[in-house]
Write an enzyme that holds these catalytic residues in place. Structure first.
Site, mmCIF file in Angstrom:
data_model
loop_
_atom_site.group_PDB
_atom_site.id
_atom_site.type_symbol
_atom_site.label_atom_id
_atom_site.label_comp_id
_atom_site.label_asym_id
_atom_site.label_seq_id
_atom_site.Cartn_x
_atom_site.Cartn_y
_atom_site.Cartn_z
ATOM 1 N N GLN A 19 59.025 21.992 30.720
ATOM 2 C CA GLN A 19 59.787 23.032 30.011
ATOM 3 C C GLN A 19 59.219 23.276 28.617
ATOM 4 O O GLN A 19 59.144 24.411 28.162
ATOM 5 C CB GLN A 19 61.254 22.600 29.877
ATOM 6 C CG GLN A 19 61.962 22.366 31.179
ATOM 7 C CD GLN A 19 62.579 23.638 31.736
ATOM 8 O OE1 GLN A 19 63.030 24.481 30.982
ATOM 9 N NE2 GLN A 19 62.563 23.776 33.035
ATOM 10 N N CYS A 43 65.450 11.256 44.754
ATOM 11 C CA CYS A 43 66.585 11.466 45.657
ATOM 12 C C CYS A 43 66.145 11.577 47.116
ATOM 13 O O CYS A 43 66.945 11.354 48.025
ATOM 14 C CB CYS A 43 67.362 12.727 45.258
ATOM 15 S SG CYS A 43 67.748 12.768 43.502
ATOM 16 N N THR A 267 69.701 11.482 19.397
ATOM 17 C CA THR A 267 70.297 10.179 19.100
ATOM 18 C C THR A 267 70.729 10.197 17.633
ATOM 19 O O THR A 267 70.751 11.265 17.010
ATOM 20 C CB THR A 267 69.259 9.059 19.315
ATOM 21 O OG1 THR A 267 68.216 9.239 18.341
ATOM 22 C CG2 THR A 267 68.653 9.143 20.717
HETATM 23 C C1 LIG Z 1 66.937 6.224 45.919
HETATM 24 C C2 LIG Z 1 67.608 7.160 44.952
HETATM 25 C C3 LIG Z 1 68.336 8.238 45.432
HETATM 26 C C4 LIG Z 1 68.956 9.095 44.549
HETATM 27 N N1 LIG Z 1 69.670 10.136 45.057
HETATM 28 C C5 LIG Z 1 70.269 11.004 44.209
HETATM 29 C C6 LIG Z 1 70.978 12.130 44.707
HETATM 30 O O1 LIG Z 1 71.069 12.328 45.926
HETATM 31 N N2 LIG Z 1 71.561 12.959 43.820
HETATM 32 C C7 LIG Z 1 71.461 12.774 42.467
HETATM 33 O O2 LIG Z 1 71.980 13.580 41.711
HETATM 34 N N3 LIG Z 1 70.785 11.706 41.961
HETATM 35 C C8 LIG Z 1 70.196 10.828 42.793
HETATM 36 N N4 LIG Z 1 69.504 9.765 42.290
HETATM 37 C C9 LIG Z 1 69.520 9.534 40.822
HETATM 38 C C10 LIG Z 1 68.461 10.350 40.112
HETATM 39 O O3 LIG Z 1 67.235 10.138 40.723
HETATM 40 C C11 LIG Z 1 68.434 9.925 38.646
HETATM 41 O O4 LIG Z 1 69.671 10.284 38.067
HETATM 42 C C12 LIG Z 1 67.318 10.598 37.859
HETATM 43 O O5 LIG Z 1 66.075 10.263 38.396
HETATM 44 C C13 LIG Z 1 67.368 10.148 36.391
HETATM 45 O O6 LIG Z 1 66.275 10.654 35.687
HETATM 46 P P1 LIG Z 1 65.654 9.820 34.478
HETATM 47 O O7 LIG Z 1 64.516 10.630 33.952
HETATM 48 O O8 LIG Z 1 66.715 9.400 33.561
HETATM 49 O O9 LIG Z 1 65.124 8.485 35.141
HETATM 50 P P2 LIG Z 1 64.012 8.284 36.252
HETATM 51 O O10 LIG Z 1 63.842 9.502 37.074
HETATM 52 O O11 LIG Z 1 64.358 7.016 36.929
HETATM 53 O O12 LIG Z 1 62.678 8.093 35.419
HETATM 54 C C14 LIG Z 1 62.556 7.091 34.442
HETATM 55 C C15 LIG Z 1 61.108 6.625 34.391
HETATM 56 O O13 LIG Z 1 60.890 5.995 33.135
HETATM 57 C C16 LIG Z 1 59.999 4.910 33.336
HETATM 58 N N5 LIG Z 1 60.140 3.982 32.206
HETATM 59 C C17 LIG Z 1 61.197 3.162 31.960
HETATM 60 N N6 LIG Z 1 60.984 2.452 30.830
HETATM 61 C C18 LIG Z 1 59.773 2.837 30.367
HETATM 62 C C19 LIG Z 1 59.000 2.456 29.226
HETATM 63 N N7 LIG Z 1 59.446 1.557 28.348
HETATM 64 N N8 LIG Z 1 57.786 3.017 29.063
HETATM 65 C C20 LIG Z 1 57.330 3.950 29.967
HETATM 66 N N9 LIG Z 1 58.023 4.341 31.049
HETATM 67 C C21 LIG Z 1 59.235 3.805 31.247
HETATM 68 C C22 LIG Z 1 60.445 4.337 34.659
HETATM 69 O O14 LIG Z 1 59.383 3.584 35.246
HETATM 70 C C23 LIG Z 1 60.789 5.592 35.451
HETATM 71 O O15 LIG Z 1 59.713 6.015 36.261
HETATM 72 C C24 LIG Z 1 68.845 8.887 43.144
HETATM 73 C C25 LIG Z 1 68.111 7.807 42.664
HETATM 74 C C26 LIG Z 1 67.485 6.956 43.554
HETATM 75 C C27 LIG Z 1 66.687 5.803 43.021
#
Ligand SMILES: Cc1cc2nc3c(=O)[nH]c(=O)nc-3n(C[C@H](O)[C@H](O)[C@H](O)COP(=O)(O)OP(=O)(O)OC[C@H]3O[C@@H](n4cnc5c(N)ncnc54)[C@H](O)[C@@H]3O)c2cc1C
Length: 440
Positions: A19, A43, A267
């Protein structure tokens, strides 16, 4: 040149990077991702394991090379941000492949590190969790290489349920245990009965109030005293925030280790944003704090943050409604609004109905159970939950929009469905819930 560093390269991180690039072609955008992949569809992972999504490449949107070529985004995998220094606007990064550590400076920092799966301290190599594509590959390979036939699923949240169903479709024998008798916490517990019905119909073994004690070889010893052999264990025991790189800094965390943000996902440092599962905010429709670790929030936050950084103005985030859905075999279990245990904060009433998803005489009609909670003082909708084989998700989507617009339970009588016999009824279940509420 403005340098934007993003921690985490999946749902929130990759989306905000794209974005930002869409809105500004000059920013230097760097994504640090500690694991192997960026931009995969978390997901979809259970459905790949079940063979519903046959092609693994459908889950992986971009490689780091693709992000560079197509969007001029520098994404570094196996690069873990180990420390954030807000006073120097600097992150420390560890290259996990060669062990080298370096620092990098940002103008804006976006934290999207998500959460990781909880796991039990089991002394075995047959236990797995499912959080990313590497986990998926590990599970798939283990199944193939070890002739896995029988899998123990530990926990009964939505990921466990999805994994169970998909491994069942894969032809594996599955057994589910859960340490309490409260499963799938998004739902009203009595509405979860279909989960047990679906398992009973397929003779899938499950035990509530059961926990693993120890694992010896393939034998799992349970706290109930039972013991049983398995080829594999998959744990779905909830999540913990990935906050290690900044929990000892001046970035404010809440008591559970999540990051409270303002309406622009800033934050307590205005140049540091937190999005996705790590962020904590408020409900949209009631004045209660909440976290919704689901994909919509990560994507909405990414969009707002990109606009906040790149444009003069951005729409403030108005809060979560917590809409969620899980498919379990033939059933959809779905809800929106505050959780059942938050109802105690309100003088609430409840109205519910069971009726067919569309005209009962039209082939394929399935029953839906819809329940709506409302504040008796304001008549505003607090929560809705629906279960059924077809059409439950549509009703919750409609109610999500109603709640977004602060509608009252009584106004549901005015909902005008797009009616024809294959789709709904002249008095849709949403109307009926509204009519029934008139006497309450
Ligand atoms: C199996 C599964 C099924 C799901 N199904 C659904 C669904 O059906 N519907 C729905 O709404 N949600 C679902 N979710 C939840 C959804 O995927 C998450 O809410 C979403 O991915 C959150 O996004 P995020 O960017 O916060 O974290 P993530 O997508 O988890 O990404 C975070 C990334 O940051 C990286 N990271 C962490 N710490 C560090 C660091 N210190 N330095 C560098 N990198 C780092 C991690 O390795 C990870 O790859 C599901 C999740 C899983 C695991």
């Amino acid at each position: 040149m403005t340098h934007i560093i993003i921690v985490g390269g999946v749902a929130g991180g990759a989306t905000v990077a794209s974005q930002l690039r869409r809105l500004n072609s000059d920013y230097k955008i760097t994504v640090y991702e500690k694991d192997r992949d960026v931009t995969f569809a978390n997901c979809g992972l259970p459905y790949y394991l079940g063979g519903i999504i046959p092609d693994r490449s459908q889950l992986l949107n971009y490689t780091p090379e693709g992000l560079k070529e197509q969007k001029d985004i520098d994404a570094h995998v196996y690069h873990e941000v180990t420390h954030v220094d807000p006073s120097k606007k600097e992150v420390t990064v560890k290259n996990r492949e060669n062990g080298e550590t370096f620092t990098d400076n940002y103008d804006k920092l976006i934290l999207s590190p998500g959460c990781r799966a909880n796991s039990l301290p089991l002394d075995t190599d047959m236990a797995f969790t499912l959080r990313n594509l590497e986990d998926t590959d590990a599970i798939e390979n283990y199944i193939k290489q070890n002739n896995v036939k029988k899998v123990l699923i530990v926990g009964a949240g939505y990921i466990s349920l999805e994994v169970l169903e998909n491994l069942y479709h894969h032809g594996l024998e599955t057994v589910l245990i859960h340490r309490s008798d409260k499963v799938n916490k998004f739902m009203d517990q009595d509405m979860n009965q279909v989960i047990f019905d679906a398992m009973d119909e397929r003779k899938i073994d499950y035990r509530l109030n059961e926990e693993i004690d120890t694992v010896e070889g393939k034998t799992v010893h349970f706290k109930s005293g039972k013991q049983e052999d398995f080829d594999m264990i998959i744990e779905g025991l909830g999540i913990v925030p990935n906050n290690e790189s900044f929990k000892d800094t001046d970035i404010k965390l809440d008591d559970d280790g999540y990051v409270p943000v303002n309406a622009y996902f800033q934050t307590n440092f205005e140049d540091i944003y937190a999005i996705g599962d790590i962020a904590s905010y408020y409900y949209r429709h009631v004045d209660l704090p909440t976290r919704v670790p689901l994909a919509w929030g990560a994507h909405r936050a990414a969009s707002i943050v990109a606009q906040h950084i790149a444009l003069d103005s951005a729409p403030p985030f108005k809060g979560f409604l917590g809409a969620n859905a899980v498919k379990f075999f033939d059933y959809t279990l779905t809800s929106v609004g505050i959780s059942p245990n938050e109802l105690k904060h309100f003088n609430y009433g409840m109205t519910e109905n069971e009726q067919y998803n569309h005209a009962s005489y039209f082939p394929g009609a399935e029953r839906i159970h819809l329940r709506v909670y409302f504040d008796k003082d304001t008549r505003r909708i607090l929560r809705a939950a629906a279960v059924g084989k077809a059409g439950a998700d549509k009703r919750i989507d409609v109610l999500s929009m109603a709640m977004q617009n602060n509608m009252t339970i009584d106004e549901l009588t005015e909902f005008e469905p797009a009616y024809a016999p294959p789709y709904s009824s002249p008095k849709d279940i949403i109307n009926m819930v509204g009519y029934k509420a008139q006497s309450k």
